[in-house]
Write a protein that holds these residues in place. Structure first.
Motif, PDB file in Angstrom:
ATOM      1  N   GLU A 247       0.842  -1.209   0.000  1.00  0.00           N
ATOM      2  CA  GLU A 247       0.000   0.000   0.000  1.00  0.00           C
ATOM      3  C   GLU A 247       0.873   1.253   0.000  1.00  0.00           C
ATOM      4  OE1 GLU A 247      -3.970  -1.785   2.316  1.00  0.00           O
ATOM      5  OE2 GLU A 247      -2.288  -1.000   3.476  1.00  0.00           O
TER       6      GLU A 247
ATOM      7  N   GLU B 235      -5.801   1.557  -0.629  1.00  0.00           N
ATOM      8  CA  GLU B 235      -6.037   0.477   0.328  1.00  0.00           C
ATOM      9  C   GLU B 235      -6.283  -0.825  -0.405  1.00  0.00           C
ATOM     10  OE1 GLU B 235      -9.246   0.883   3.104  1.00  0.00           O
ATOM     11  OE2 GLU B 235      -8.649   2.959   3.551  1.00  0.00           O
ATOM     12  N   ALA B 236      -6.017  -1.922   0.290  1.00  0.00           N
ATOM     13  CA  ALA B 236      -6.263  -3.253  -0.278  1.00  0.00           C
ATOM     14  C   ALA B 236      -7.687  -3.329  -0.822  1.00  0.00           C
ATOM     15  CB  ALA B 236      -6.047  -4.322   0.782  1.00  0.00           C
TER      16      ALA B 236
ATOM     17  N   VAL C 240      -5.015  -3.846  -5.489  1.00  0.00           N
ATOM     18  CA  VAL C 240      -4.126  -3.721  -4.323  1.00  0.00           C
ATOM     19  C   VAL C 240      -4.364  -4.935  -3.429  1.00  0.00           C
ATOM     20  CG1 VAL C 240      -3.393  -2.266  -2.409  1.00  0.00           C
ATOM     21  CG2 VAL C 240      -4.385  -1.213  -4.469  1.00  0.00           C
ATOM     22  N   PRO C 241      -3.326  -5.761  -3.228  1.00  0.00           N
ATOM     23  CA  PRO C 241      -3.558  -7.023  -2.519  1.00  0.00           C
ATOM     24  C   PRO C 241      -3.604  -6.873  -0.998  1.00  0.00           C
ATOM     25  CG  PRO C 241      -1.268  -6.870  -3.200  1.00  0.00           C
ATOM     26  CD  PRO C 241      -1.945  -5.627  -3.720  1.00  0.00           C
ATOM     27  N   GLU C 242      -4.304  -7.782  -0.367  1.00  0.00           N
ATOM     28  CA  GLU C 242      -4.215  -7.947   1.078  1.00  0.00           C
ATOM     29  C   GLU C 242      -2.810  -8.476   1.377  1.00  0.00           C
ATOM     30  OE1 GLU C 242      -6.402  -7.354   3.396  1.00  0.00           O
ATOM     31  OE2 GLU C 242      -8.285  -7.071   2.310  1.00  0.00           O
ATOM     32  N   THR C 243      -2.356  -8.291   2.604  1.00  0.00           N
ATOM     33  CA  THR C 243      -0.997  -8.692   2.951  1.00  0.00           C
ATOM     34  C   THR C 243      -0.980  -9.722   4.073  1.00  0.00           C
ATOM     35  OG1 THR C 243      -0.037  -6.587   2.244  1.00  0.00           O
ATOM     36  CG2 THR C 243       1.211  -7.853   3.875  1.00  0.00           C
TER      37      THR C 243
ATOM     38  N   ARG D  23      -2.071 -12.600  -2.689  1.00  0.00           N
ATOM     39  CA  ARG D  23      -1.669 -11.801  -1.543  1.00  0.00           C
ATOM     40  C   ARG D  23      -0.274 -11.206  -1.747  1.00  0.00           C
ATOM     41  NH1 ARG D  23      -6.073 -13.487  -1.351  1.00  0.00           N
ATOM     42  NH2 ARG D  23      -7.302 -14.030   0.486  1.00  0.00           N
TER      43      ARG D  23
ATOM     44  N   GLU E  13      -3.862  -9.211   6.813  1.00  0.00           N
ATOM     45  CA  GLU E  13      -4.932 -10.217   6.747  1.00  0.00           C
ATOM     46  C   GLU E  13      -4.662 -11.307   7.781  1.00  0.00           C
ATOM     47  OE1 GLU E  13      -6.956 -11.968   2.924  1.00  0.00           O
ATOM     48  OE2 GLU E  13      -5.229 -13.192   3.485  1.00  0.00           O
TER      49      GLU E  13
END
Lengths: 416, 165
Positions: free
Chosen positions: A6, A18-19, A151-154, A188, A253
């Motif tokens: 991000e 943001e994700a 935008v991926p979750e982490t 992710r 996440e």
């Protein structure tokens, strides 16, 4: 604000993201190689619009280089003509694309690089967002200079403790792959952090980013620090100033924790990267070919480690042992340091830098029923030639010990 | 009616299109080798419109676009899977190979079943077993690429900025 991915995207766009959002990013560089460029050229021609900035494209010959057959030679001839036609300034045949991208200064913290190769994720170790895409998107990016991303979750991978002697980042990453599984991080961003990472040399950090795609990740990132900047100054043509940033109040996440101190050497067994066992459980398995090479583990320090084990010893008579430095630069350094002589004296075959054996193209194809122990990142069925061959993955130290015994062997026996 | 060709979880791009054969960009030639090591009966017997059914993480591994191109070249009507690996998903959309994500359909279709797929609605019918499934809808911006027939065709008519507009 946010996770590393991000942060990078927000800095690039000049607004907070943001994700979950879809963003269109300007990319610094667009990487492709002899295997994926032909389809990119086809897409580019079909789009029928001009190349936006030929200096954004970086083309490497490494997958089948020097050409092992006429078809590969003709492919490369077409690519060279295209490079000439489009006046593209960045063309390399100096070894494995990802290593050359880093050495030649295309990778910088906070940067955005796309590549038509799944291991483009490698540059995340230096804090650069980088990911693999297919050839059509490379052809499209030549036209637009951009690529879209969700935008991926982490997932935070927190690595704490210190590795025991004989345990390297490859062992730790294989352990992670074994526990998370081949789709454990699909879509992710992986963030590698913790006391183990803080103290880890950059060449070892690269293994985590490189193999993040093996568990499905879009990128594998490590926050840039003094070690990163020192590496960039010393080992690459990327000149300061370097961007410094970190995750700020990140929302993960999930957090995946590993106590590195508890690990022993690991091996990924045939036929998948997540079939991971402690090396001790497969020790003694006969091996026909050892391969120390690839974008994962053929950097100077990897070769030095293997050479420290092979020095004054002989590889087993019926175990072909191939050493392929990741790049010409590494090859030169290895020559100057006497490592190549150690490999030759031990009975190894030293190959020209490139990817050949890792993708079953040339320079180390397996016969049916053969078993290889390699420093590669993947061991899929048929990857190195015959679909009836088996591939085991481990660290350069384990590969060197295995070469000596002709069977999977614990490197700690040979380490001072 | 189309035949289902069922594959397992984590089917990787080396299994779809072994690296040593993807030195060509000729679609028919690629199609003649698709799945050759794990399902050598596929290429000679697949009929236009047949459906490739995978499990979780379909198409993991390499970024090679040769893999979805080879499946398209075999004239498969679409790929149904429980989930797709990231790069394969993008590649399939970009080259205009229809893909449908449905864990239920993946679990409810066996090799050799007669199936019918409505790409517009995402409905999947298993005529052999009398069951039906609904695939997850594609995100709107992905749908823009898919409905244009792929990224190349999209960019011939549009600017890339329109994707996120």
């Amino acid at each position: 604000m946010g996770t590393l991915v991000e942060e990078i995207f927000s800095r690039q766009l000049g607004r907070a993201v943001e994700a979950g959002e879809i963003v269109l990013l300007d990319v610094d560089y667009i990487m492709s190689h002899d295997n994926t460029t032909p389809l990119a050229i086809k897409a580019f021609r079909e789009i029928g619009k001009p190349m936006r900035d030929p200096a954004k494209a970086v083309i490497h010959f490494d997958h089948a280089y020097p050409a092992p057959n006429q078809l590969a030679a003709e492919n490369q001839q077409k690519i060279v003509r295209f490079i000439q036609e489009q006046n593209m300034p960045h063309f390399y045949h100096r070894g494995v694309c990802h290593q050359v991208m880093i050495e030649e200064g295309f990778v910088r913290p906070g940067g955005v690089v796309i590549g038509a190769d799944s291991h483009t994720v490698t540059y995340g170790a230096l804090g650069c967002f980088s990911t693999g895409l297919g050839s059509s998107e490379i052809g499209a990016a030549w036209v637009t200079g951009k690529a879209w991303f969700k935008v991926p979750e982490t997932i935070l991978v927190r690595l704490e403790g210190a590795a025991r002697p004989g345990v390297f980042s490859k062992d730790v990453m294989l352990h992670i792959a074994g526990r998370m599984g081949m789709d454990g991080a699909t879509y992710r961003s992986l963030e590698f952090a913790g006391s183990y990472i803080d103290a880890l040399a950059v060449h070892e950090r690269i293994v985590f980013a490189n193999m993040s795609v093996e568990i499905g990740a879009k990128c594998g990132l490590i926050a840039p620090d003094e070690r990163t900047f020192e590496y960039l100054r010393r080992e690459t043509k990327a000149r300061p100033p370097y961007e410094q940033f970190e995750a700020v109040q990140p929302r993960y996440e999930r957090v995946f924790e590993v106590n590195v101190s508890a690990l022993e050497p690991q091996v990924a067994c045939h036929p998948d990267v997540d079939q991971v066992k402690p090396l001790s459980e497969v020790a003694g398995l006969p091996i026909d070919q050892v391969y120390i090479g690839t974008c994962t583990n053929a950097r100077f320090e990897d070769l030095a480690l293997a050479a420290s084990i092979l020095k004054g010893r002989q590889v087993s008579r019926f175990t072909r042992t191939l050493v392929t430095p990741a790049s010409q630069t590494i090859y030169e350094k290895a020559l100057a340091a006497g490592l190549i002589q150690v490999f030759l004296d031990a009975g190894c075959t030293v190959n020209a830098p490139g990817c050949g054996a890792c993708i079953g193209r040339h320079g180390g194809i397996l016969a049916p029923g053969e078993r290889a122990f390699t420093t590669m990142n993947r061991n899929f069925i048929g990857r190195m030639g015959s679909p009836e061959a088996e591939i085991y993955l481990g660290s350069p130290a384990a590969a060197a010990a295995t070469a000596i015994e002709g069977r999977i062997a614990d490197p700690r026996k040979y380490m001072g | 009616m189309a035949r289902a060709w069922k594959f397992g979880d984590n089917l990787n791009t080396d299994e779809i299109m072994p690296a040593r054969f993807n030195i060509t960009i000729d679609e028919k030639e690629l199609a003649s080798k698709v799945f050759c090591e794990i399902r050598p009966d596929y290429a000679p017997n697949a009929r236009p419109g047949d459906v490739v059914v995978g499990g979780w993480n379909f198409g993991c591994g390499s970024s090679r676009e040769h893999a979805p191109v080879a499946i398209r070249g075999s004239q498969a009507g679409c790929v149904v899977a429980a989930s797709f690996a990231r790069i394969f998903f993008r590649n399939a959309i970009n080259i205009g190979l229809p893909i449908l994500e449905s864990p239920e359909a993946s679990a409810g279709i066996e090799d050799g079943d007669e199936v019918e797929v409505d790409l517009a609605s995402g409905a999947i019918y298993n005529r052999t077993r009398g069951t039906s499934f609904q695939a997850r809808p594609l995100p709107p911006f992905v749908l823009k690429i898919a409905s244009a027939g792929g990224l190349v065709k999209f960019l011939r008519e549009h600017e890339i900025e329109e994707l996120t507009a």
